[in-house]
Design a protein around this motif. Structure first.
Motif, PDB file in Angstrom:
ATOM      1  N   PRO A  60       0.782  -1.207  -0.046  1.00  0.00           N
ATOM      2  CA  PRO A  60      -0.012  -0.129  -0.057  1.00  0.00           C
ATOM      3  C   PRO A  60       0.903   1.405   0.049  1.00  0.00           C
ATOM      4  O   PRO A  60       2.121   0.961   0.303  1.00  0.00           O
ATOM      5  CB  PRO A  60      -0.805  -0.158   1.431  1.00  0.00           C
ATOM      6  N   ARG A  61       0.232   2.324  -0.200  1.00  0.00           N
ATOM      7  CA  ARG A  61       0.919   3.571  -0.312  1.00  0.00           C
ATOM      8  C   ARG A  61       1.647   3.951   1.359  1.00  0.00           C
ATOM      9  O   ARG A  61       1.034   3.602   2.070  1.00  0.00           O
ATOM     10  CB  ARG A  61       0.168   4.844  -0.496  1.00  0.00           C
ATOM     11  N   CYS A 103       1.387   0.055  -6.073  1.00  0.00           N
ATOM     12  CA  CYS A 103       0.378  -0.483  -4.742  1.00  0.00           C
ATOM     13  C   CYS A 103      -0.686  -1.223  -4.988  1.00  0.00           C
ATOM     14  O   CYS A 103      -1.503  -1.497  -4.262  1.00  0.00           O
ATOM     15  CB  CYS A 103       0.121   0.858  -4.218  1.00  0.00           C
ATOM     16  N   ARG A 104      -0.905  -1.560  -6.296  1.00  0.00           N
ATOM     17  CA  ARG A 104      -1.843  -2.278  -6.776  1.00  0.00           C
ATOM     18  C   ARG A 104      -1.747  -3.751  -6.500  1.00  0.00           C
ATOM     19  O   ARG A 104      -0.917  -4.251  -7.107  1.00  0.00           O
ATOM     20  CB  ARG A 104      -2.295  -2.016  -8.239  1.00  0.00           C
ATOM     21  N   LEU A 105      -2.737  -4.387  -6.000  1.00  0.00           N
ATOM     22  CA  LEU A 105      -2.480  -6.077  -5.582  1.00  0.00           C
ATOM     23  C   LEU A 105      -2.730  -6.762  -6.969  1.00  0.00           C
ATOM     24  O   LEU A 105      -2.249  -7.716  -7.005  1.00  0.00           O
ATOM     25  CB  LEU A 105      -3.383  -6.280  -4.431  1.00  0.00           C
ATOM     26  N   ASP A 106      -3.507  -6.123  -7.639  1.00  0.00           N
ATOM     27  CA  ASP A 106      -3.982  -6.994  -8.972  1.00  0.00           C
ATOM     28  C   ASP A 106      -3.069  -6.652  -9.971  1.00  0.00           C
ATOM     29  O   ASP A 106      -3.768  -6.664 -11.234  1.00  0.00           O
ATOM     30  CB  ASP A 106      -5.503  -6.811  -9.109  1.00  0.00           C
ATOM     31  N   HIS A 158       5.925  -8.520  -1.408  1.00  0.00           N
ATOM     32  CA  HIS A 158       4.665  -7.873  -0.633  1.00  0.00           C
ATOM     33  C   HIS A 158       5.097  -7.084   0.720  1.00  0.00           C
ATOM     34  O   HIS A 158       5.930  -7.690   1.443  1.00  0.00           O
ATOM     35  CB  HIS A 158       3.755  -8.817  -0.151  1.00  0.00           C
ATOM     36  N   LEU A 184       3.451  -5.832   3.181  1.00  0.00           N
ATOM     37  CA  LEU A 184       2.099  -5.454   4.144  1.00  0.00           C
ATOM     38  C   LEU A 184       2.572  -5.647   5.571  1.00  0.00           C
ATOM     39  O   LEU A 184       2.902  -6.626   6.210  1.00  0.00           O
ATOM     40  CB  LEU A 184       1.063  -6.557   3.792  1.00  0.00           C
ATOM     41  N   SER A 185       2.485  -4.382   6.077  1.00  0.00           N
ATOM     42  CA  SER A 185       3.000  -4.324   7.247  1.00  0.00           C
ATOM     43  C   SER A 185       2.018  -4.683   8.413  1.00  0.00           C
ATOM     44  O   SER A 185       0.817  -4.270   8.358  1.00  0.00           O
ATOM     45  CB  SER A 185       3.346  -2.740   7.696  1.00  0.00           C
ATOM     46  N   SER A 186       2.532  -5.896   9.208  1.00  0.00           N
ATOM     47  CA  SER A 186       1.718  -6.311  10.207  1.00  0.00           C
ATOM     48  C   SER A 186       2.401  -5.832  11.670  1.00  0.00           C
ATOM     49  O   SER A 186       2.602  -6.153  12.499  1.00  0.00           O
ATOM     50  CB  SER A 186       1.940  -7.700  10.339  1.00  0.00           C
ATOM     51  N   SER A 209      -6.467   4.490  12.228  1.00  0.00           N
ATOM     52  CA  SER A 209      -6.805   4.924  10.987  1.00  0.00           C
ATOM     53  C   SER A 209      -5.822   4.386   9.967  1.00  0.00           C
ATOM     54  O   SER A 209      -6.171   3.952   8.715  1.00  0.00           O
ATOM     55  CB  SER A 209      -6.513   6.394  10.962  1.00  0.00           C
ATOM     56  N   SER A 210      -4.532   4.516   9.796  1.00  0.00           N
ATOM     57  CA  SER A 210      -3.542   4.013   9.056  1.00  0.00           C
ATOM     58  C   SER A 210      -2.304   3.712   9.584  1.00  0.00           C
ATOM     59  O   SER A 210      -1.915   4.231  10.463  1.00  0.00           O
ATOM     60  CB  SER A 210      -3.378   4.696   7.594  1.00  0.00           C
ATOM     61  N   LYS A 211      -1.602   2.639   9.002  1.00  0.00           N
ATOM     62  CA  LYS A 211      -0.312   2.401   9.453  1.00  0.00           C
ATOM     63  C   LYS A 211       0.938   3.035   8.795  1.00  0.00           C
ATOM     64  O   LYS A 211       2.027   2.549   8.786  1.00  0.00           O
ATOM     65  CB  LYS A 211      -0.207   0.648   9.548  1.00  0.00           C
TER      66      LYS A 211
END
Lengths: 430, 756
Positions: free
Chosen positions: A64-65, A190-193, A212, A214-216, A268-270
């Motif tokens: 993601p952005r 940032c597009r998963l597809d 990927h 993807l921050s966890s 809200s966002s990471k």
């Protein structure tokens, strides 16, 4: 003596501001990317193999952005270029889908960055077809062991997939799959597809490696990150100030108010970029007279960050415009969100003036139209039909781009709002 | 190099000279020892000649062995010994030379593939060929118009030329007639230039006519004068550099073009003026700017030395210049600078032309070479990885035996027969279409090296590697002849090449990859590609590749599909056994994988796509995972099932679920709100406004502070950027419609709290 110390203090604060601002705004690379060790290793290994063994590769970095794709890549490149063998041996080519909007521009840019022989100064000669043939010929002539590896870095990779026939992608990926000059094609998106965008031939030539991001990240790590972001580096000249500052940051991060603010941000966002914006706003309040960040600074910064932009616009409206908005709100309630036109709004407004209003006198219709148009310019209302020319202005269908809650909130905060207007707004039906 | 000058039509007249004598053989053919060309150039057996070819700038070179005609005198034939220019040597063999060629170098041709009997009317003129012994260097480039021969070429290798082959000519030269005074050795520089120019202006043979001297003089004259004018302008820069010795003042006020008849009547010197034929000849002299004046008859004993020739030709040139543009002088002067640049003929591929900063079009395409050589693979896994890379060329190509055989037979038969044909090959990506054809060509090239089949040329174009379908012409022409021209011009040249009979033609095998990209509205590119092979003299084999089986039916109009013919082949996706075989053969005894692991990969890929590239990539990734999982790179063992599983997982699993799990709380809440709203509406679409109401309710239920609308929009946009949601344009603000890009079940599954 006093002025001297103040000046020293001032300069220290300037220094702090400089260091931290560079960290927040100039995207300075961290020592080590946080929370993406495996991805970092994977990418580094991959590029190292291209650089050292001349193995062609292709990879996509997806996330993601604000998840740190560019940061990761830049860290890897920095690390890669520190290796002795690699330093003089790779040719990085940076492209961005937002800048190179078609293959013609992209090809020129590649040729320019590679500094091939059809480049004179900063200009690339030849037509599109010639450039393509030239570049392909150049890449074809190379071989695995003797020519320099080229790293093609395609930022906003998904936009390249929209180019005509995907010629550029096909050719780059084709080179990466054939015995030509070694290349590494690195796409950031940032597009998963993104793979679904690729044409089947292009897709077949892509190695399907995806990294990927993807921050966890848990909230504890998030807090740690905030602390390290605000802390001063070890090589700060004034050790006393360094200790003071870092202690104050530590206590700041333990403050309940700050934790709440950060929690709501985290919910809200990471995304690191929005966090940096928040910290930046807080930091800008630090000065010689206010030597440390206070919890209230952060709260205030968060309020600025999270503010509803439309509610802000509402505060600046005139009473007439506000009344029109309230009339629209009532129309929305009555007709369940169906579009309205100026005439309906005006009728509603007139009804209010006749029945309930004490403080507001009558306005001429042209004045009301003017106010209505102003609202349209502010994009608080939006015309529904595309062909505006045909219908008279008064009868154009409009929709309100505001939520009830926003209107009510704005009314509460509106300075010296007449009570009858407030009551009208709160009443169930006009 | 792009050249645009207009083609000037020149008519050449061929006439026998000398005495015919009858062959020793019982054949009723006559042999003629002399042939006149353009009335002045005399060609005798033993001379080196230029023969009209495809490349106007570089005509073919050969030695004339014999001239003869048939009974009816209609056909003039010639027997020649061919010489090759380097550009005629197949691309892949050029490297055998092992040094950079001299620009004027030619090679003695020892092969058998070329017909050595030619039509005498394709002879353009004579040329000087000099034999350079093997170990002496080439003469200084000052004598540009002499060709040098050092080596011979027998279609496989360059050999040292036996000097005997070059010497036998002088011995067997028949007695020369009077006209043969300027034999090849005496040709001046300008003569060859003019011969070349004439070559460049040569018309197609179909248009050329035999003309008798007596007919249509004025008509020819007009044409020739135009030709002459163009030539004079071209050559002016050369002339100007030299000191001009003017012997005879010229008083002409008119340019020639206007009144040719009148001008003919004015000879340069008295005695030659009376006979019309002479006049004609004289005109030609002027046109050619050479010393041919002397060959005019009476004064044939006068043989000028080279120097004199030079000056006399200079004189001629200046004279003619004066004559042509005394009035236009000023005009010409203005344009001269440009003329010099555009029309001075510079031969391509000369070293002097290379890489100067101001001429980027001659830049050589290459990637800088590295300072440290690439490291070789160190351990077994690295070795395996290198072998598994798609780019590595395997020792053999397994699993496509039948297809290989079919294509091989097709191309071989066409090459053997010297005919043409088309073949259409289809198959999904990664099924080895291009690789198989390359393998076929490799085998055929080997066979032709072994002399089993005639030599042929292989060229390859790819629809994806060009910017526009019409660039196909440019690329084909460039690969055939190294010329660089515009698309239209290239199409015309190719048309000419493939439709006209020409000496020395070998079969061309053309591979057209990604055929569907060559589609245009009129489909003329495809039409031409499939039409050329049907021409009688084309000797063109076209192999086309595309992905879809029914491409001809779907996109081609009837006349194109019909020409493509019915020779089709389709490559099926690989089965798991074949994939396994491919990997095993690539690994070739490098033991890096467990058997089961290989089987897993091949079964998985075969079930999904049958794409060999995918299969190899997964294997490569598995070796990496194996290497990383080991504590020490050298201690890594075989690639096991688990590693392969991990690689498969990475490449095939969708990342949506992980992405949802890693999303922030508000984003997850928004997704739930979307689903809740969908359920409420019973539709798979809702506006942001509607979803936001749900979102607010949900956050109250969850005990979270409701977020503002702006922030809600930001959350929505973030999800849209990842394509978890599909959104309308964002300027619609809260009226934009929202759809899920993942199935609802997936979202709910991902949002379920993970127990761990």
């Amino acid at each position: 003596m006093c002025t001297l110390s103040r000046q020293r203090k001032g300069s220290i604060h300037e220094l702090v501001q400089m260091i931290l601002r560079e960290r927040f705004c100039h995207q300075r690379l961290p020592e080590k990317p946080v929370g993406m060790e495996s991805q970092h290793k994977h990418l580094l290994e991959l590029l190292r193999r291209t650089a050292v063994h001349g193995e062609s590769n292709s990879v996509l970095i997806v996330g993601p952005r604000g998840s740190g794709k560019t940061m990761l890549l830049n860290c890897v490149l920095r690390e890669l270029l520190e290796v002795k063998d690699v330093n003089k041996n790779v040719l990085p080519v940076h492209l961005n889908g937002l800048l190179q909007t078609d293959d013609r521009i992209a090809l020129k840019e590649i040729t320019r960055q590679l500094n091939l022989e059809n480049v004179v100064g900063d200009k690339v000669f030849g037509s599109f077809a010639e450039n393509l043939a030239f570049l392909l010929e150049a890449l074809k002539k190379g071989d695995r062991s003797s020519s320099r590896p080229v790293l093609f870095i395609l930022d906003e990779f998904d936009l390249f997939a929209h180019h005509k026939n995907q010629t550029l992608l096909y050719n780059l990926l084709d080179v990466s799959q054939s015995a030509q000059a070694p290349v590494a094609v690195i796409g950031l998106t940032c597009r998963l597809d993104v793979l679904e965008l690729l044409e089947k031939r292009v897709k077949s030539r892509f190695s399907h490696r995806q990294i990927h991001l993807l921050s966890s990240l848990s909230f504890i790590q998030y807090l740690d990150n905030v602390r390290s972001q605000l802390s001063l580096p070890q090589d700060f000249p004034d050790t006393k100030f360094y200790d003071e500052w870092n202690d104050s940051i530590k206590t700041l991060c333990e403050d309940q108010l700050v934790v709440d603010v950060l929690q709501s941000h985290y919910n809200s966002s990471k995304d690191f970029r929005s966090l940096q914006l928040l910290l930046m706003l807080a930091l800008s309040r630090v000065s010689a007279s206010k030597p440390a960040i206070k919890p209230t600074d952060l709260l205030e910064a968060s309020r600025v960050c999270m503010v509803d932009s439309k509610a802000n616009i509402l505060h600046g409206l005139s009473i007439l415009e506000l009344c029109l908005i309230i009339a629209m709100k009532h129309l929305n309630d009555i007709y369940e969100g169906e579009p309205f036109n100026f005439q309906m709004v005006h009728n509603e407004f007139k009804k209010f003036l006749q029945r309930k209003s004490h403080s507001i006198h009558n306005f001429d219709k042209p004045v009301v139209i003017k106010a209505f148009e102003h609202l349209q310019q502010l994009e608080l209302i939006k015309s529904m039909d595309s062909s505006t020319a045909k219908i008279q202005k008064e009868y154009q269908l409009m929709k309100l781009l505001l939520d009830h809650s926003q209107i009510m909130e704005a009314l509460q905060k509106y300075p010296q709002c007449p009570t009858d207007v407030k009551q009208w707004a709160m009443s169930a039906f006009g | 190099m792009v050249r645009y000058f207009t083609r000037l039509r020149v008519r050449r007249i061929y006439k026998w000279g000398g005495r015919p004598y009858i062959f020793d053989r019982k054949l009723k053919s006559y042999g003629f020892d002399v042939e006149g060309q353009e009335a002045v150039t005399t060609v005798t057996p033993g001379q080196y000649i230029l023969i009209e070819g495809n490349d106007d700038e570089y005509p073919f070179v050969a030695k004339l062995l014999k001239l003869f005609g048939d009974e009816s005198h209609k056909q003039k034939k010639a027997l020649v010994q061919w010489f090759l220019r380097l550009s005629e040597v197949p691309q892949n063999k050029k490297l055998l030379l092992g040094r950079s060629p001299h620009p004027q170098e030619i090679f003695y041709y020892l092969g058998r593939a070329c017909d050595d009997e030619i039509n005498a009317e394709s002879i353009l003129g004579t040329v000087h060929v000099q034999h350079v012994p093997e170990d002496t260097p080439f003469p200084e480039p000052g004598t540009k118009d002499t060709l040098y021969v050092k080596l011979s070429w027998d279609t496989k290798a360059f050999n040292v030329l036996d000097p005997v082959l070059m010497q036998d000519t002088s011995a067997s030269t028949p007695p020369k007639p009077a006209e043969s005074i300027h034999s090849a050795s005496k040709l001046s520089a300008s003569k060859i230039l003019s011969a070349k120019r004439r070559g460049s202006a040569a018309d197609t043979p179909g248009v050329r006519k035999k003309l008798q001297l007596s007919i249509g003089a004025s008509e020819c004259l007009y044409l020739r004068i135009r030709n002459y004018r163009a030539a004079a302008m071209k050559r002016r820069p050369i002339v100007r550099k030299r000191p001009i010795v003017r012997k005879r003042p010229i008083v002409r006020k008119r340019p020639w073009r206007g009144r040719p008849e009148e001008e003919i009547a004015r000879p340069p010197s008295g005695p030659h003026t009376k006979r019309p034929a002479r006049r004609y000849v004289w005109l030609w002299n002027l046109l050619d700017n050479t010393q041919e004046l002397i060959s005019d008859g009476d004064d044939d004993c006068f043989v000028p030395s080279k120097k004199e020739l030079q000056s006399s030709s200079n004189e001629e040139k200046t004279d003619s210049e004066e004559e042509t543009d005394s009035e236009e002088e000023t005009v010409v002067k203005k344009t001269r600078g440009r003329n010099c640049k555009t029309s001075v003929r510079t031969p391509h591929k000369t070293p002097s032309k290379k890489v100067t900063p101001s001429t980027p079009r001659c830049a050589t395409p290459c990637i800088p070479s590295r300072t440290v050589p690439a490291r070789q693979p160190g351990n077994i896994l690295e070795e395996a990885r290198a072998r598994l890379h798609v780019s590595s060329v395997p020792e053999s190509l397994p699993c496509r035996e039948q297809e290989f055989q079919d294509i091989y037979n097709f191309v071989e038969s066409k090459v053997m027969d010297g005919t043409g044909g088309c073949m259409y090959i289809s198959g999904v990506p990664g099924t080895g279409k291009t690789a198989t054809i390359h393998e076929v060509i490799r085998c055929l090239q080997h066979a032709s090296d072994m002399d089993e089949i005639p030599t042929f040329r292989f060229i390859e174009i790819n629809g994806m590697k060009m910017t526009d379908p019409h660039q196909a012409y440019v690329q084909i022409l460039q690969k055939l002849t190294d010329q660089k021209v515009t698309a239209d011009h290239a199409a015309a040249l190719l048309e000419k090449r493939f439709s006209n009979p020409a000496p020395k033609k070998e079969t061309t095998v053309l591979l057209v990859d990604e055929l569907d990209l060559l589609w245009t509205r009129k489909q003329n590119v495809m039409y031409n590609l499939f039409d050329w092979p049907t021409r009688r003299h084309a000797r063109l084999v076209v192999l086309t590749i595309a992905n879809t089986m029914d491409l001809p039916e779907r996109i081609m109009i009837n006349r194109v599909a019909s020409r493509l013919g019915l020779t089709r082949m389709s490559f099926q996706p690989y089965s798991f056994k074949q994939l396994q075989q491919i990997i095993t053969s690539r690994l070739n005894k490098v033991k890096a994988f467990e058997e089961d692991a290989l089987q897993l990969v091949s079964r998985k890929v075969a079930a999904l796509s049958g794409d060999a590239r995918r299969c190899l990539d997964i294997c490569r990734r598995a070796t990496e995972i194996c290497e990383h999982s080991a504590s020490h790179p050298s201690s890594a063992g075989l690639v096991k099932m688990s590693h392969v599983m991990e690689a498969l997982d990475e490449m095939f699993s969708s990342s949506y679920i992980t992405a949802i799990r890693c999303a922030s709380l508000q984003e997850q809440l928004f997704l739930r709100a979307v689903i809740a709203e969908f359920r409420r509406l019973g539709l798979e679409e809702a506006t942001f406004q509607q979803v936001f109401v749900q979102h607010r309710t949900l956050s109250r239920v969850e005990g979270l502070q409701p977020i503002s609308l702006s922030e809600g929009l930001a959350v929505c946009q973030r999800l849209g950027a990842c394509r978890l949601l599909l959104l309308e344009a964002s300027r619609l603000d809260m009226l934009q419609r929202v759809r899920l890009n993942v199935s609802q079940d997936d979202v709910l599954y991902a949002l379920k709290p993970v127990r761990d």
